[in-house]
Design a protein around this motif. Structure first.
Motif, short mmCIF file in Angstrom:
data_model
loop_
_atom_site.label_atom_id
_atom_site.label_comp_id
_atom_site.label_asym_id
_atom_site.label_seq_id
_atom_site.Cartn_x
_atom_site.Cartn_y
_atom_site.Cartn_z
N ALA A 102 20.92 19.75 6.02
CA ALA A 102 22.15 20.02 6.75
C ALA A 102 22.28 18.74 7.84
N ILE A 103 21.24 18.32 8.52
CA ILE A 103 21.41 17.22 9.39
C ILE A 103 21.66 15.85 8.72
N THR A 104 21.36 15.61 7.63
CA THR A 104 21.58 14.67 6.79
C THR A 104 23.07 14.48 6.32
N PHE A 105 23.52 15.82 5.87
CA PHE A 105 24.97 15.90 5.69
C PHE A 105 25.85 15.55 6.88
N ILE A 106 25.36 16.30 8.11
CA ILE A 106 26.20 15.95 9.23
C ILE A 106 26.34 14.59 9.57
N GLN A 107 25.10 14.05 9.56
CA GLN A 107 24.85 12.55 9.64
C GLN A 107 25.75 11.88 9.04
N ASP A 108 25.73 11.98 7.86
CA ASP A 108 26.87 11.20 6.80
C ASP A 108 28.20 11.46 7.13
N LYS A 109 28.78 12.65 7.37
CA LYS A 109 29.91 12.86 7.66
C LYS A 109 30.65 12.24 9.03
N VAL A 110 29.61 12.34 10.02
CA VAL A 110 30.02 11.67 11.56
C VAL A 110 30.22 10.31 11.13
N ASP A 167 31.15 8.89 8.63
CA ASP A 167 32.25 8.32 7.75
C ASP A 167 33.75 8.77 8.73
N ILE A 168 33.41 9.63 9.70
CA ILE A 168 34.60 9.92 10.51
C ILE A 168 34.90 9.06 11.42
N ILE A 169 33.77 8.41 12.29
CA ILE A 169 33.97 7.80 13.43
C ILE A 169 34.34 6.20 12.98
N ASP A 170 35.29 5.65 13.39
CA ASP A 170 35.79 4.34 13.14
C ASP A 170 35.19 3.33 14.17
N TRP A 171 33.95 2.99 13.91
CA TRP A 171 33.09 2.26 14.81
C TRP A 171 33.81 0.97 15.20
N ARG A 172 34.30 0.32 14.41
CA ARG A 172 35.06 -0.99 14.51
C ARG A 172 36.17 -0.85 15.51
N SER A 173 37.14 0.06 15.46
CA SER A 173 38.08 0.24 16.10
C SER A 173 37.71 0.77 17.42
#
Length: 68
Positions: free
Chosen positions: A32-40, A42-48
């Motif tokens: 679950a932690i790995t899944f959440i880590q991957d999803k977060v 994917d969602i956060i646009d770090w560059r922007s």
């Protein structure tokens, strides 16, 4: 300046806090932690987010310079 300095991170404790605040009842396994880590990630646009912060900082300095 330390170029390897981490300026933002999330912890499992952060996940647990959000779970508690939202009454989420799941088994927080490593999977679950790995899944959440991957999803977060994917969602956060770090560059922007970084570009926005740089722009805000640049404008802050311009305002302070023109006010002073």
């Amino acid at each position: 300046m330390n170029e390897n300095r981490i300026i933002y991170s999330l912890s499992v404790e952060d996940i647990l806090d959000v779970m508690e605040e939202n009454n989420v009842r799941i088994n927080l396994s490593e999977e679950a932690i790995t899944f959440i880590q991957d999803k977060v990630g994917d969602i956060i646009d770090w560059r922007s987010a970084i570009e926005f912060a740089l722009f805000e900082y640049e404008n802050k300095n311009k305002r302070e310079f023109s006010d002073g």
